[in-house]
Design a protein around this motif. Structure first.
Motif, PDB file in Angstrom:
ATOM      1  N   GLY A  12       0.819  -1.210   0.000  1.00  0.00           N
ATOM      2  CA  GLY A  12       0.000   0.000   0.000  1.00  0.00           C
ATOM      3  C   GLY A  12       0.854   1.261   0.000  1.00  0.00           C
ATOM      4  N   ASP A  13       0.195   2.401  -0.242  1.00  0.00           N
ATOM      5  CA  ASP A  13       0.846   3.719  -0.223  1.00  0.00           C
ATOM      6  C   ASP A  13       1.948   3.866  -1.271  1.00  0.00           C
ATOM      7  OD1 ASP A  13      -0.810   4.320   1.926  1.00  0.00           O
ATOM      8  OD2 ASP A  13       0.655   3.573   3.376  1.00  0.00           O
ATOM      9  N   GLU A  14       1.791   3.202  -2.397  1.00  0.00           N
ATOM     10  CA  GLU A  14       2.799   3.256  -3.461  1.00  0.00           C
ATOM     11  C   GLU A  14       2.693   4.534  -4.289  1.00  0.00           C
ATOM     12  OE1 GLU A  14       0.554   0.846  -3.102  1.00  0.00           O
ATOM     13  OE2 GLU A  14       1.578  -1.076  -2.750  1.00  0.00           O
ATOM     14  N   GLY A  15       1.587   5.261  -4.103  1.00  0.00           N
ATOM     15  CA  GLY A  15       1.367   6.459  -4.931  1.00  0.00           C
ATOM     16  C   GLY A  15       0.256   6.233  -5.953  1.00  0.00           C
ATOM     17  N   LYS A  16      -0.659   5.327  -5.636  1.00  0.00           N
ATOM     18  CA  LYS A  16      -1.765   5.012  -6.566  1.00  0.00           C
ATOM     19  C   LYS A  16      -2.599   6.253  -6.863  1.00  0.00           C
ATOM     20  CE  LYS A  16      -3.179   1.970  -3.560  1.00  0.00           C
ATOM     21  NZ  LYS A  16      -2.049   1.966  -2.611  1.00  0.00           N
ATOM     22  N   GLY A  17      -2.866   7.048  -5.799  1.00  0.00           N
ATOM     23  CA  GLY A  17      -3.693   8.251  -5.972  1.00  0.00           C
ATOM     24  C   GLY A  17      -3.074   9.192  -6.986  1.00  0.00           C
ATOM     25  N   ALA A  37     -12.595   3.281   3.630  1.00  0.00           N
ATOM     26  CA  ALA A  37     -11.915   4.507   4.062  1.00  0.00           C
ATOM     27  C   ALA A  37     -10.627   4.194   4.837  1.00  0.00           C
ATOM     28  CB  ALA A  37     -12.858   5.372   4.877  1.00  0.00           C
ATOM     29  N   ASN A  38     -10.176   2.923   4.768  1.00  0.00           N
ATOM     30  CA  ASN A  38      -8.820   2.596   5.245  1.00  0.00           C
ATOM     31  C   ASN A  38      -7.782   3.166   4.281  1.00  0.00           C
ATOM     32  OD1 ASN A  38      -9.716   0.764   3.278  1.00  0.00           O
ATOM     33  ND2 ASN A  38      -8.751  -1.019   4.202  1.00  0.00           N
ATOM     34  N   ALA A  39      -8.182   3.347   3.008  1.00  0.00           N
ATOM     35  CA  ALA A  39      -7.271   3.888   2.000  1.00  0.00           C
ATOM     36  C   ALA A  39      -7.061   5.375   2.240  1.00  0.00           C
ATOM     37  CB  ALA A  39      -7.863   3.679   0.606  1.00  0.00           C
ATOM     38  N   GLY A  40      -5.877   5.851   1.886  1.00  0.00           N
ATOM     39  CA  GLY A  40      -5.600   7.290   1.894  1.00  0.00           C
ATOM     40  C   GLY A  40      -4.796   7.573   0.643  1.00  0.00           C
ATOM     41  N   HIS A  41      -5.415   8.170  -0.356  1.00  0.00           N
ATOM     42  CA  HIS A  41      -4.762   8.412  -1.642  1.00  0.00           C
ATOM     43  C   HIS A  41      -4.494   9.906  -1.786  1.00  0.00           C
ATOM     44  CE1 HIS A  41      -6.433   4.389  -3.394  1.00  0.00           C
ATOM     45  NE2 HIS A  41      -5.704   4.229  -2.309  1.00  0.00           N
ATOM     46  N   THR A  42      -3.205  10.248  -1.854  1.00  0.00           N
ATOM     47  CA  THR A  42      -2.819  11.664  -1.853  1.00  0.00           C
ATOM     48  C   THR A  42      -2.639  12.183  -3.277  1.00  0.00           C
ATOM     49  OG1 THR A  42      -1.589  11.102   0.137  1.00  0.00           O
ATOM     50  CG2 THR A  42      -1.228  13.310  -0.778  1.00  0.00           C
ATOM     51  N   THR A 128      -4.783  -2.492  12.427  1.00  0.00           N
ATOM     52  CA  THR A 128      -5.729  -2.011  11.404  1.00  0.00           C
ATOM     53  C   THR A 128      -5.859  -0.497  11.493  1.00  0.00           C
ATOM     54  OG1 THR A 128      -7.762  -2.018  12.730  1.00  0.00           O
ATOM     55  CG2 THR A 128      -7.110  -4.128  11.743  1.00  0.00           C
ATOM     56  N   THR A 129      -6.541   0.057  10.505  1.00  0.00           N
ATOM     57  CA  THR A 129      -6.782   1.498  10.500  1.00  0.00           C
ATOM     58  C   THR A 129      -7.961   1.864  11.400  1.00  0.00           C
ATOM     59  OG1 THR A 129      -8.234   1.266   8.597  1.00  0.00           O
ATOM     60  CG2 THR A 129      -5.917   1.724   8.133  1.00  0.00           C
ATOM     61  N   GLY A 130      -8.642   0.853  11.935  1.00  0.00           N
ATOM     62  CA  GLY A 130      -9.782   1.114  12.835  1.00  0.00           C
ATOM     63  C   GLY A 130     -11.006   1.671  12.106  1.00  0.00           C
ATOM     64  N   ALA A 223      -7.062  -0.085  -4.051  1.00  0.00           N
ATOM     65  CA  ALA A 223      -6.626   0.474  -2.771  1.00  0.00           C
ATOM     66  C   ALA A 223      -5.734  -0.586  -2.116  1.00  0.00           C
ATOM     67  CB  ALA A 223      -7.817   0.793  -1.887  1.00  0.00           C
ATOM     68  N   GLN A 224      -5.042  -0.212  -1.052  1.00  0.00           N
ATOM     69  CA  GLN A 224      -4.093  -1.100  -0.369  1.00  0.00           C
ATOM     70  C   GLN A 224      -3.067  -1.632  -1.376  1.00  0.00           C
ATOM     71  OE1 GLN A 224      -7.766  -1.705   0.598  1.00  0.00           O
ATOM     72  NE2 GLN A 224      -7.124   0.067   1.750  1.00  0.00           N
ATOM     73  N   GLY A 225      -2.623  -2.880  -1.204  1.00  0.00           N
ATOM     74  CA  GLY A 225      -1.585  -3.400  -2.094  1.00  0.00           C
ATOM     75  C   GLY A 225      -1.634  -4.915  -2.143  1.00  0.00           C
ATOM     76  N   VAL A 238      -3.102  -8.695   6.899  1.00  0.00           N
ATOM     77  CA  VAL A 238      -3.606  -8.245   5.603  1.00  0.00           C
ATOM     78  C   VAL A 238      -4.860  -7.422   5.847  1.00  0.00           C
ATOM     79  CG1 VAL A 238      -2.728 -10.233   4.297  1.00  0.00           C
ATOM     80  CG2 VAL A 238      -4.971 -10.388   5.392  1.00  0.00           C
ATOM     81  N   THR A 239      -5.415  -6.884   4.762  1.00  0.00           N
ATOM     82  CA  THR A 239      -6.730  -6.276   4.874  1.00  0.00           C
ATOM     83  C   THR A 239      -7.767  -7.352   4.521  1.00  0.00           C
ATOM     84  OG1 THR A 239      -8.020  -4.307   4.342  1.00  0.00           O
ATOM     85  CG2 THR A 239      -6.814  -5.341   2.502  1.00  0.00           C
ATOM     86  N   SER A 240      -9.045  -7.011   4.516  1.00  0.00           N
ATOM     87  CA  SER A 240     -10.058  -8.060   4.350  1.00  0.00           C
ATOM     88  C   SER A 240     -10.637  -8.107   2.941  1.00  0.00           C
ATOM     89  CB  SER A 240     -11.176  -7.857   5.372  1.00  0.00           C
ATOM     90  OG  SER A 240     -10.644  -7.919   6.666  1.00  0.00           O
TER      91      SER A 240
HETATM   92  P1  IMO Z   1      -3.824   2.723   0.583  1.00  0.00           P
HETATM   93  O1  IMO Z   1      -4.967   2.506  -0.365  1.00  0.00           O
HETATM   94  C1  IMO Z   1      -1.237   0.973   3.628  1.00  0.00           C
HETATM   95  C2  IMO Z   1      -3.094  -1.827   6.431  1.00  0.00           C
HETATM   96  C3  IMO Z   1      -3.281  -1.440   7.881  1.00  0.00           C
HETATM   97  C4  IMO Z   1      -3.148  -2.793   8.539  1.00  0.00           C
HETATM   98  C5  IMO Z   1      -3.843  -3.721   7.546  1.00  0.00           C
HETATM   99  C6  IMO Z   1      -5.284  -4.024   7.888  1.00  0.00           C
HETATM  100  O2  IMO Z   1      -3.692   4.102   1.078  1.00  0.00           O
HETATM  101  O3  IMO Z   1      -2.562   2.161   0.013  1.00  0.00           O
HETATM  102  P2  IMO Z   1      -7.532  -2.607   7.750  1.00  0.00           P
HETATM  103  O4  IMO Z   1      -7.894  -1.279   8.343  1.00  0.00           O
HETATM  104  O5  IMO Z   1      -7.579  -2.635   6.249  1.00  0.00           O
HETATM  105  O6  IMO Z   1      -8.270  -3.749   8.362  1.00  0.00           O
HETATM  106  O7  IMO Z   1      -5.985  -2.814   8.171  1.00  0.00           O
HETATM  107  O8  IMO Z   1      -3.784  -3.060   6.296  1.00  0.00           O
HETATM  108  N1  IMO Z   1      -3.696  -0.895   5.451  1.00  0.00           N
HETATM  109  C7  IMO Z   1      -2.976  -0.095   4.655  1.00  0.00           C
HETATM  110  N2  IMO Z   1      -1.655   0.111   4.576  1.00  0.00           N
HETATM  111  N3  IMO Z   1      -2.066   1.600   2.770  1.00  0.00           N
HETATM  112  C8  IMO Z   1      -3.398   1.367   2.807  1.00  0.00           C
HETATM  113  O9  IMO Z   1      -4.239   1.864   1.880  1.00  0.00           O
HETATM  114  C9  IMO Z   1      -3.908   0.532   3.815  1.00  0.00           C
HETATM  115  N4  IMO Z   1      -5.157   0.124   4.151  1.00  0.00           N
HETATM  116  C10 IMO Z   1      -5.004  -0.752   5.133  1.00  0.00           C
HETATM  117  O10 IMO Z   1      -2.291  -0.542   8.299  1.00  0.00           O
HETATM  118  O11 IMO Z   1      -1.802  -3.170   8.577  1.00  0.00           O
END
Ligand code: IMO
Ligand code: GDP
Ligand code: MG
Length: 424
Positions: A12-17, A37-42, A128-130, A223-225, A238-240
């Protein structure tokens, strides 16, 4: 016409946004297909910096229809806040923003459960991001989820909330020793967001099929990776959802046979936020330097990101599971000024060398990375827009990675702004 999936090839956070924003002026549809909304795309353009969590990153560049697909889990309250932010910037959503009827809803109790479960996991917490992601996908897969279309009928919604909170209240009372919830309170909490979101909720699957039939270009935004994928990632850390390319199809209704490009995005190094294995993590000054130079702090939670060298074994695995046929390299400018740059080219596990990414957590945790040192460069490449301007050592670094992976970089990013990009 192109149907391109843009995927994070790391954690995640590779610069997808940034990249989706850059490419979206040539697309007719930009679709988020999983996560929430766990994603944050800048995005950085003109003098603006925006962080999007749910709205597709195509909203500011061109006039593409921006779609939240069925695979996304939507927190209505968070989405309304984001819509308001976009409107305040002077951008219109009416007529070009659409939410799938069958996307699932994150309710306040999903967020509560996410946080309570993490607390109970203590030393084994996922970090998790909560944002309620895990519990919302649990509701979906166990077939008690509430979908966006249910928000349009308040009677149906209330009865589904009542059914759901019966079980949740039992757990809150008996397991977590927390106050219980009332359906009336939840309905009241959702009321404003339902009114705002209702006009955008529609059959986005059909919309995309009509787009495909009319040869329109579609950009599918992951989103994520790949290494956070629930099937292919470093489970259970991982995420779900399924950020990998298969998830783009199930999460949007675009069939696999329609995909023309699978673009993987990787940074020139690695980061991970949250817990779980990270073979090339640097715990020394170099890790700190990467974090500082790369401003590696989470776009959603502000947590410091763990940093390490580029892991080509993991990246090759990501290329294979996604079918990546074009690559983007981001944060190349962060590598300026190092004498040498290390890249991980194989692993040692139990004394044996391998180039295969292992799938069991026990094996992943035993990885000892084997590095190859590549020469660095002292030129400042930030903001460069032409391949020919790059120092020879930077070109060699890129060529080395391409050769290892067998896939070409078509975009190299040299800064956070839309314009700070080399297109090859
Ligand atoms: P973007 O789209 C990086 C990580 C969390 C945690 C795990 C599970 O910005 O790349 P979750 O809240 O999904 O249940 O958390 O996944 N995580 C990310 N790490 N970039 C993200 O999104 C992420 N979304 C979730 O930190 O380790
Ligand atoms: P995403 O989740 O994949 O969209 O990535 P994030 O937005 O969470 O994190 C990427 C960060 O790197 C953001 O702060 C971007 O503004 C920034 N960024 C993207 N590309 C580059 C680049 O080439 N160089 C630099 N220095 N920063 C970049
Ligand atoms: Mg991010």
């Amino acid at each position: 016409m192109s149907v391109r999936v843009v995927i994070g090839a790391q954690w995640g956070d590779e610069g997808k946004g940034k990249i989706v924003d850059l490419l979206s002026d040539k697309a007719e549809y930009v679709v988020r297909y999983q996560g929430g909304a766990n994603a944050g795309h800048t995005l950085k353009f003109d003098d603006k910096t925006v962080v999007l969590h749910l709205i597709p990153s195509g909203i500011f560049n061109g006039d593409a229809h921006c779609v939240i697909g069925n695979g996304v889990v939507i927190d209505p309250i968070a989405l309304v806040k984001e819509i308001e932010g976009v409107k305040e910037m002077g951008f219109q959503l009416e007529g070009r923003f659409h939410i799938s009827q069958t996307a699932h809803v994150i309710l306040p109790y999903h967020k509560l459960l996410d946080q309570l479960k993490e607390k109970r996991r203590a030393g084994n917490a996922i970090g998790t991001t909560g944002r309620g992601i895990g519990p919302a996908y649990v509701s979906k897969v166990s077939r008690v989820g509430i979908r966006m279309v249910d928000l349009l009928d308040k009677e149906v919604l209330k009865s589904k909330i009542e059914q759901n909170i019966a079980d949740i209240n039992f757990a809150l009372e008996n397991l977590y020793k927390e106050p219980t919830l009332s359906a009336d309170d939840l309905m009241a909490e959702l009321d404003d967001s339902i009114n705002t979101l209702s006009p955008f909720i529609c059959n986005t699957t059909n919309m995309l099929h009509e787009g495909l039939e009319a040869n329109k270009s579609i950009l599918l935004e992951g989103a994520q990776g790949s290494l956070l994928d629930v099937d292919h990632g470093t489970y259970p850390y991982v995420t779900s959802s399924s950020p990998t390319s298969g998830g783009a199809c199930t999460g949007s209704g675009v069939p696999p046979t329609a995909l023309t490009h699978v673009m993987g995005i990787t940074k020139a190094y690695c980061t991970r936020v949250g817990n779980g294995p990270f073979p090339t993590e640097l715990h020394d000054d170099m890790g700190e330097e990467l974090r500082k130079k790369g401003h590696e702090f989470g776009a959603t939670t502000g947590r410091p990101r763990r940093c390490g060298w580029l892991d080509l074994v993991a990246l090759k695995y990501a290329c294979r599971i996604n079918g990546i046929n074009e690559l983007t390299l981001t944060k190349m400018d962060v590598m300026d000024g190092f004498d040498e740059i290390q890249v991980c080219t194989s692993y040692i596990i139990d004394g044996k060398e391998t180039k295969v990414f292992p799938l069991s957590l026990t094996e992943i945790e035993k990885i000892e990375p084997v590095y190859t040192a590549l020469p660095g460069w002292d030129k400042d490449i930030s903001g460069m827009t032409k391949w020919d301007e790059l120092p020879e050592a930077a070109k060699s670094y890129i060529n080395y990675v391409e050769e290892y992976l067998g896939v070409k970089f078509t975009i190299i990013s040299t800064g956070p702004k839309r314009t700070e990009t080399i297109i090859r």
